[in-house]
Design a protein around this motif. Sequence first.
Motif, short mmCIF file in Angstrom:
data_model
loop_
_atom_site.label_atom_id
_atom_site.label_comp_id
_atom_site.label_asym_id
_atom_site.label_seq_id
_atom_site.Cartn_x
_atom_site.Cartn_y
_atom_site.Cartn_z
N VAL A 55 -48.76 -27.37 2.27
CA VAL A 55 -48.95 -26.72 3.57
C VAL A 55 -50.32 -27.07 4.14
O VAL A 55 -50.48 -27.30 5.33
CB VAL A 55 -48.71 -25.20 3.41
CG1 VAL A 55 -49.97 -24.43 3.31
CG2 VAL A 55 -47.85 -24.70 4.53
N ARG A 56 -51.32 -27.16 3.26
CA ARG A 56 -52.65 -27.50 3.76
C ARG A 56 -52.75 -28.98 4.13
O ARG A 56 -53.44 -29.34 5.08
CB ARG A 56 -53.73 -27.16 2.72
CG ARG A 56 -53.91 -25.68 2.48
CD ARG A 56 -54.03 -24.86 3.75
NE ARG A 56 -55.22 -25.15 4.54
CZ ARG A 56 -56.38 -24.53 4.39
NH1 ARG A 56 -56.54 -23.61 3.48
NH2 ARG A 56 -57.39 -24.85 5.17
N LEU A 57 -52.04 -29.84 3.41
CA LEU A 57 -52.07 -31.26 3.75
C LEU A 57 -51.31 -31.52 5.04
O LEU A 57 -51.66 -32.41 5.81
CB LEU A 57 -51.47 -32.09 2.61
CG LEU A 57 -52.34 -32.25 1.37
CD1 LEU A 57 -51.61 -33.05 0.31
CD2 LEU A 57 -53.65 -32.94 1.73
N MET A 58 -50.27 -30.72 5.30
CA MET A 58 -49.50 -30.91 6.52
C MET A 58 -50.31 -30.58 7.77
O MET A 58 -49.93 -30.94 8.88
CB MET A 58 -48.22 -30.08 6.48
CG MET A 58 -47.08 -30.80 5.79
SD MET A 58 -45.63 -29.78 5.59
CE MET A 58 -45.09 -29.61 7.28
N GLU A 59 -51.42 -29.86 7.59
CA GLU A 59 -52.28 -29.59 8.73
C GLU A 59 -52.92 -30.86 9.26
O GLU A 59 -53.27 -30.94 10.43
CB GLU A 59 -53.36 -28.58 8.36
CG GLU A 59 -52.80 -27.17 8.20
CD GLU A 59 -53.82 -26.22 7.64
OE1 GLU A 59 -55.00 -26.60 7.51
OE2 GLU A 59 -53.44 -25.09 7.31
N VAL A 60 -53.12 -31.85 8.37
CA VAL A 60 -53.79 -33.07 8.81
C VAL A 60 -52.89 -34.30 8.75
O VAL A 60 -53.18 -35.31 9.38
CB VAL A 60 -55.06 -33.34 7.97
CG1 VAL A 60 -56.15 -32.36 8.34
CG2 VAL A 60 -54.76 -33.25 6.48
N LEU A 61 -51.80 -34.23 7.98
CA LEU A 61 -50.96 -35.41 7.79
C LEU A 61 -49.55 -35.12 8.28
O LEU A 61 -49.14 -33.96 8.33
CB LEU A 61 -50.90 -35.76 6.29
CG LEU A 61 -52.18 -36.23 5.62
CD1 LEU A 61 -51.95 -36.32 4.11
CD2 LEU A 61 -52.60 -37.58 6.16
N PRO A 62 -48.79 -36.16 8.63
CA PRO A 62 -47.37 -35.94 8.91
C PRO A 62 -46.64 -35.56 7.61
O PRO A 62 -47.14 -35.82 6.51
CB PRO A 62 -46.89 -37.29 9.44
CG PRO A 62 -47.90 -38.27 8.96
CD PRO A 62 -49.20 -37.54 8.88
N PHE A 63 -45.44 -34.98 7.78
CA PHE A 63 -44.75 -34.39 6.63
C PHE A 63 -44.55 -35.38 5.48
O PHE A 63 -44.85 -35.07 4.33
CB PHE A 63 -43.39 -33.83 7.07
CG PHE A 63 -42.55 -33.38 5.92
CD1 PHE A 63 -42.86 -32.22 5.23
CD2 PHE A 63 -41.46 -34.14 5.48
CE1 PHE A 63 -42.11 -31.80 4.16
CE2 PHE A 63 -40.71 -33.72 4.40
CZ PHE A 63 -41.03 -32.56 3.74
#
Lengths: 302, 354
Positions: A55-63
């Motif tokens: 969830v935190r990575l999805m803040e900066v990266l596409p799914f």
Amino acid sequence: MLEEIGPFLEVLLGGLMAGVLYALVALGFVLIFKASGVFNFAQGAMVLFAALTLVRLMEVLPFVLAFAASCAIMVALAFAIERLVLRPLVNQEGLILFMATIGITFFIDGFGQTLWGSDIYTLELGLPKSPWIILDPPLPGGILVSPVDVFAAVTAGALVAGLAVFFNRTKVGRALRAVADDHQAAQSVGIPLNTIWLIVWSVAGVVALVAGMAWGTKLGVQFSLALVALKAIPVIILGGLTSIPGAIVGGLIIGAGEKLAEVYIGPAFGGGIENWFAYVVALLFLLFRPQGLFGERIIERV
Amino acid sequence: MLYREAGQFKTSYEADQSIFPIMQDRWGIAAILAFAFLAMPFLASEYFFRAVMIPFLILALAAIGLNLLVGYCGQISLGTGAFMAVGAYAAYNFAIRVPELPHLVTLLLAGGVAAVVGLLFGIPSLRIKGLYLAAATLAAQFFIDWLFSRVKWFTNYTPSGSVAAPQLNIFGWVPDAPSEKYLLCLGFVTVFALVAKNLVRSRIGRSWMAIRDMDIAAEIIGIRPMHAKLSAFAISSFIVGVAGALWGFVHLGSWEPLAFSIDRSFSLLFMVILGGLGSILGCFLGAAFITLVPIFLNQVLPELGIKLDTATVSHLEFMIFGALIVVFLIAEPHGMARLWQVGKEKLRIWPFPH
């Protein structure tokens, strides 16, 4: 008659869907237990950690990228656990290993929340929010089905099919089964034990990630995800610690039984029996069939 | 140089069987007890009693109970918090429903009720062990949590579900100052530690250890597993129940079911693992450690100039406990008690190498 069947089916279906989610967590337990004989109490913490990472990575990266990165992080975690905890504890009793995984649980819980924060995050996978209504013509009002649940069920099905192929049709899968049967014998025919463990913990990490996605979309990504693991324990007891189909069937039985009991028996006890019903079912079951529905018979030698 | 047993001969069977065979140990224990009973009540501050000593003593008592079960009999339990809850609520119900009972009897009866409940949840241990048993005791934890929050009779129909314990009165002595509460707990802990120490050296304790080491082999040499396992569950739950009653009546005063949640069970298990499985001394070391670390993180770190918010501190606590459990299991599976013993062995020959 039809008026009563409607709600009953709805509760049953809701329970089965919840059961699939339990089964997803239970699957992680079974995988690790099968291959290394360790009852991994940390599976719930891994679910939480994986979901938080995603969830935190999805803040900066596409799914897709975030998912891949999360997988990589779970593999790294598996590597760390294998190196730092399992390898020094090789040949220890099951109880000691179990307690070590309780330690891992606490560590990952604290570490994940220090690293990623402890707020409640919402996980958006682009699924429709409004429930689908099925079976409207025969039943008045139809039955409400949540798309998230359907997504989880489909994912779980695909995962189990994939794991079944992996376990039965690949060389690594055969090695895994050999290790599960007998560590020493497997090692003596040249199967690298440490690599196998690394693979199993990585697979369990990825399963945890999928489970975290399913639970995360349902409940939001937060600390209580780690407690889901406690619900998965009766599931594996019912299904048998060593059986992948057992995890699924156990999950379905516990999920459906729990919801039905809450709705139909619960009011007589003052409600809230959902929290312990599964455990009591599992406990009674243990008294009559300690190895679970599909587990291997427990044989001991002095 | 001082810690040496040369010249101390054992001339009778009793001397050979004494708990502390070395004279220096006897003096040491006597000094610690004398300090704890006579000097401590006058020296320590109210805060110290309330935040450190009283929780430490009660948790040490509960850890002794748990250690009998996990460390000596090898039956893992994740439901200790629930058995503490049974003790606390049983004492509460006895105290308000049968007020003519002396409170000392109430506390012991609460232990008795906990023993019966422990026996009940110990029955599955006859068929299952290890992880399965852990699951069974988790069942106890969740069921008992639910029982005390939903069945209003146990909480005497208080609207909020939290209960307030009446003031204790031990045969006319009303311990309400922190130092008096401390003395009461100390008394209980001393007696039960002595009982436990003797218990594990007796026939019953040896049968527990045989079961722990290998139950099938123990059965073959004539130990009845049912007897051994159920007695371990009952006695352990009794001590844990008394600790729970003290926790409710002395430490908390008023409490709600959340006070005895699964977190309590885990922290007690950690005390036993860190302190030392199968060691009475370990229970004290473990309890002291688990009580002091949060206080250290909350009080001492800010004074050193390290500022952390409360959430980080609690996560840090999680990480420290988790990592320590793993480290201890790898490096010293017998916990701090073994470290202490190794230190003593070294001291015996110091300053010579052999």
